[in-house]
Design a protein around this motif. Sequence first.
Motif, PDB file in Angstrom:
ATOM      1  N   SER A  70     -98.355   3.510  83.075  1.00  0.00           N
ATOM      2  CA  SER A  70     -98.319   3.509  81.611  1.00  0.00           C
ATOM      3  C   SER A  70     -98.780   2.163  81.101  1.00  0.00           C
ATOM      4  O   SER A  70     -98.579   1.136  81.759  1.00  0.00           O
ATOM      5  CB  SER A  70     -96.884   3.770  81.141  1.00  0.00           C
ATOM      6  OG  SER A  70     -96.735   3.406  79.794  1.00  0.00           O
ATOM      7  N   PHE A  72     -97.341   0.667  79.026  1.00  0.00           N
ATOM      8  CA  PHE A  72     -96.031   0.128  78.774  1.00  0.00           C
ATOM      9  C   PHE A  72     -95.573  -0.797  79.916  1.00  0.00           C
ATOM     10  O   PHE A  72     -94.848  -1.748  79.705  1.00  0.00           O
ATOM     11  CB  PHE A  72     -95.135   1.362  78.707  1.00  0.00           C
ATOM     12  CG  PHE A  72     -93.748   1.167  78.227  1.00  0.00           C
ATOM     13  CD1 PHE A  72     -93.471   1.153  76.867  1.00  0.00           C
ATOM     14  CD2 PHE A  72     -92.697   1.056  79.125  1.00  0.00           C
ATOM     15  CE1 PHE A  72     -92.172   1.022  76.426  1.00  0.00           C
ATOM     16  CE2 PHE A  72     -91.403   0.928  78.672  1.00  0.00           C
ATOM     17  CZ  PHE A  72     -91.141   0.918  77.325  1.00  0.00           C
ATOM     18  N   GLY A  91     -86.098   3.215  85.490  1.00  0.00           N
ATOM     19  CA  GLY A  91     -86.904   2.789  84.346  1.00  0.00           C
ATOM     20  C   GLY A  91     -87.681   3.928  83.709  1.00  0.00           C
ATOM     21  O   GLY A  91     -87.297   5.099  83.802  1.00  0.00           O
ATOM     22  N   TRP A  92     -88.799   3.556  83.116  1.00  0.00           N
ATOM     23  CA  TRP A  92     -89.558   4.521  82.310  1.00  0.00           C
ATOM     24  C   TRP A  92     -90.091   5.683  83.151  1.00  0.00           C
ATOM     25  O   TRP A  92     -90.282   6.781  82.632  1.00  0.00           O
ATOM     26  CB  TRP A  92     -90.717   3.800  81.610  1.00  0.00           C
ATOM     27  CG  TRP A  92     -91.799   3.430  82.570  1.00  0.00           C
ATOM     28  CD1 TRP A  92     -91.885   2.310  83.325  1.00  0.00           C
ATOM     29  CD2 TRP A  92     -92.916   4.252  82.899  1.00  0.00           C
ATOM     30  NE1 TRP A  92     -92.993   2.379  84.121  1.00  0.00           N
ATOM     31  CE2 TRP A  92     -93.656   3.549  83.868  1.00  0.00           C
ATOM     32  CE3 TRP A  92     -93.378   5.501  82.464  1.00  0.00           C
ATOM     33  CZ2 TRP A  92     -94.823   4.061  84.426  1.00  0.00           C
ATOM     34  CZ3 TRP A  92     -94.532   6.009  83.016  1.00  0.00           C
ATOM     35  CH2 TRP A  92     -95.248   5.292  83.988  1.00  0.00           C
ATOM     36  N   ILE A 118    -100.147   7.016  80.913  1.00  0.00           N
ATOM     37  CA  ILE A 118     -99.561   7.237  79.592  1.00  0.00           C
ATOM     38  C   ILE A 118     -99.853   6.081  78.638  1.00  0.00           C
ATOM     39  O   ILE A 118     -99.793   4.910  79.026  1.00  0.00           O
ATOM     40  CB  ILE A 118     -98.038   7.452  79.741  1.00  0.00           C
ATOM     41  CG1 ILE A 118     -97.792   8.844  80.309  1.00  0.00           C
ATOM     42  CG2 ILE A 118     -97.315   7.296  78.416  1.00  0.00           C
ATOM     43  CD1 ILE A 118     -96.516   8.978  81.042  1.00  0.00           C
ATOM     44  N   PRO A 123     -93.046   4.090  68.318  1.00  0.00           N
ATOM     45  CA  PRO A 123     -92.227   2.915  68.588  1.00  0.00           C
ATOM     46  C   PRO A 123     -90.996   3.263  69.437  1.00  0.00           C
ATOM     47  O   PRO A 123     -90.388   4.311  69.241  1.00  0.00           O
ATOM     48  CB  PRO A 123     -91.806   2.418  67.198  1.00  0.00           C
ATOM     49  CG  PRO A 123     -92.239   3.433  66.216  1.00  0.00           C
ATOM     50  CD  PRO A 123     -93.120   4.436  66.894  1.00  0.00           C
ATOM     51  N   VAL A 124     -90.676   2.405  70.377  1.00  0.00           N
ATOM     52  CA  VAL A 124     -89.553   2.665  71.286  1.00  0.00           C
ATOM     53  C   VAL A 124     -88.250   2.168  70.660  1.00  0.00           C
ATOM     54  O   VAL A 124     -88.189   1.058  70.139  1.00  0.00           O
ATOM     55  CB  VAL A 124     -89.780   1.953  72.638  1.00  0.00           C
ATOM     56  CG1 VAL A 124     -88.555   2.081  73.541  1.00  0.00           C
ATOM     57  CG2 VAL A 124     -90.996   2.533  73.334  1.00  0.00           C
ATOM     58  N   GLY A 125     -87.235   3.032  70.692  1.00  0.00           N
ATOM     59  CA  GLY A 125     -85.912   2.615  70.246  1.00  0.00           C
ATOM     60  C   GLY A 125     -85.749   2.515  68.740  1.00  0.00           C
ATOM     61  O   GLY A 125     -84.778   1.947  68.253  1.00  0.00           O
ATOM     62  N   ALA A 126     -86.689   3.076  67.956  1.00  0.00           N
ATOM     63  CA  ALA A 126     -86.572   3.051  66.489  1.00  0.00           C
ATOM     64  C   ALA A 126     -85.980   4.360  65.969  1.00  0.00           C
ATOM     65  O   ALA A 126     -86.004   4.642  64.784  1.00  0.00           O
ATOM     66  CB  ALA A 126     -87.937   2.805  65.852  1.00  0.00           C
ATOM     67  N   GLY A 127     -85.458   5.166  66.886  1.00  0.00           N
ATOM     68  CA  GLY A 127     -84.881   6.440  66.474  1.00  0.00           C
ATOM     69  C   GLY A 127     -85.941   7.520  66.274  1.00  0.00           C
ATOM     70  O   GLY A 127     -85.673   8.534  65.632  1.00  0.00           O
ATOM     71  N   LEU A 128     -87.139   7.312  66.789  1.00  0.00           N
ATOM     72  CA  LEU A 128     -88.217   8.284  66.585  1.00  0.00           C
ATOM     73  C   LEU A 128     -88.522   9.062  67.861  1.00  0.00           C
ATOM     74  O   LEU A 128     -89.501   9.787  67.938  1.00  0.00           O
ATOM     75  CB  LEU A 128     -89.477   7.577  66.061  1.00  0.00           C
ATOM     76  CG  LEU A 128     -89.268   6.884  64.706  1.00  0.00           C
ATOM     77  CD1 LEU A 128     -90.523   6.129  64.287  1.00  0.00           C
ATOM     78  CD2 LEU A 128     -88.885   7.891  63.620  1.00  0.00           C
ATOM     79  N   SER A 129     -87.652   8.917  68.849  1.00  0.00           N
ATOM     80  CA  SER A 129     -87.729   9.685  70.093  1.00  0.00           C
ATOM     81  C   SER A 129     -89.037   9.509  70.862  1.00  0.00           C
ATOM     82  O   SER A 129     -89.756  10.473  71.136  1.00  0.00           O
ATOM     83  CB  SER A 129     -87.453  11.171  69.841  1.00  0.00           C
ATOM     84  OG  SER A 129     -86.970  11.727  71.047  1.00  0.00           O
ATOM     85  N   SER A 130     -89.316   8.279  71.214  1.00  0.00           N
ATOM     86  CA  SER A 130     -90.423   8.032  72.141  1.00  0.00           C
ATOM     87  C   SER A 130     -90.160   8.740  73.464  1.00  0.00           C
ATOM     88  O   SER A 130     -91.097   9.105  74.183  1.00  0.00           O
ATOM     89  CB  SER A 130     -90.606   6.532  72.366  1.00  0.00           C
ATOM     90  OG  SER A 130     -89.497   5.978  73.039  1.00  0.00           O
ATOM     91  N   SER A 131     -88.892   8.969  73.775  1.00  0.00           N
ATOM     92  CA  SER A 131     -88.564   9.627  75.043  1.00  0.00           C
ATOM     93  C   SER A 131     -89.002  11.090  75.041  1.00  0.00           C
ATOM     94  O   SER A 131     -89.603  11.566  76.010  1.00  0.00           O
ATOM     95  CB  SER A 131     -87.076   9.503  75.360  1.00  0.00           C
ATOM     96  OG  SER A 131     -86.280  10.030  74.323  1.00  0.00           O
TER      97      SER A 131
END
Length: 384
Positions: A70, A72, A91-92, A118, A123-131
């Motif tokens: 990634s 990332f 991890g990721w 990937i 954005p990671v961890g902004a509540g937008l579900s990057s996961s």
Amino acid sequence: MTDVLKQQVTEGFTAHFGYSPSGVWSAPGRVNLIGEHTDYNEGFVFPFAINRRTFAAVALRTDAVVRVASSFAQSVVELPLDQIRRDAVTGWSAYPLGVAWAMQQLGGATGTGFDCYIESDVPVGAGLSSSAAIECAVAVALNDLWEANLDRRTLARVGQLAENEIVGAPTGIMDQSASLLGELDHGVFLDCRDLSAQVIDLGFAREGLELLIIDTKVEHRHADGGYASRRAACELGAATMGVGSLRDLTVADLPRAKELLDELTYRRVRHVVTENDRVVETVRVLREQGPTAIGKLLYASHESMRDDFEISVDELDTAVETALQHGAIGARMTGGGFGGAAIALTPVAKISEVTLAVLAEFEALGYAKPDIFVVSAAPGAHAE
Ligand code: ADP
Ligand code: MG
């Protein structure tokens, strides 16, 4: 942006693996418009897929090895398909590897390994579900390449299973459902009891509205203990009221709940019961009157989380109040609470005024600088 990321993910794949991918698949992050802490009470949520996406460039291999990389984190993670387990991944890489594992559990795998690269602007961890975005991008890719023919509901369960079992996060199915079922300018109205979903016209674009995300950057303070105690209160409330879950109560049951429950448990229950009602109401009002009429419901949701469920923080309250004073038609904190982001449904012409006002107010109060940006409702996961 999409075209740039699509090109970058293809180039990244080639740079890491030395050949070209057989295709690129993408999946969006999501934001929850309304319906907070209702999911584990078997209630309703109403998220939509956003115009921030994760791209996966993938090709099948001839052996059973999986390699993932990634933008990332540059190193390539390699593992045989049949050795993916929670304690073997970290991890990721647990997200894409977890999806490959979960596809095997739910009947979609062929045993053929693959290479996957990937790239993402969620954005990671902004509540937008990057996961969920990463899970769903990999899930649709493998569904095509393995010719698994799993439907979108099953693919959502694949993502959830990966996150629960391989990542080890006890999440529900909302994020994956939004990422897989989303459509342009539509929301996904999800019943968390039977997992049925309806795609609902939002009409934001038509009415000149945009959704501002105000990420307060407040780390979810006390989130673990706070979350557990809220869940416990919901279980106590349901048990005392003699129902399987709070979904079985309506606002007509609240007077009896007030008599039977202690004051704190009553307020927790009242949040969930009225929030379910507001989600259903939001869908009805959208259909009958359009999006300019849902502002009051969004703010009522915020008040309920602030006063009854007590999961807001000063920064979120400030974001919501300031946005409303400067032209947002509705605003609320979104996500689990104790930090994270607020959303503000705002006419396009008021976006800059609201943004500047929130920035100024945060500065005046000595809060950290929030990250503020617009999202729109975008199509769900697909092949590029
Ligand atoms: P979120 O609210 O963004 O879903 P999570 O903690 O659930 O936050 O998921 C974030 C994790 O997902 C990251 O820490 C990382 O492990 C993984 N992730 C997200 N985006 C990427 C990406 N582009 N590449 C690799 N891993 C990613
Ligand atoms: Mg997540």
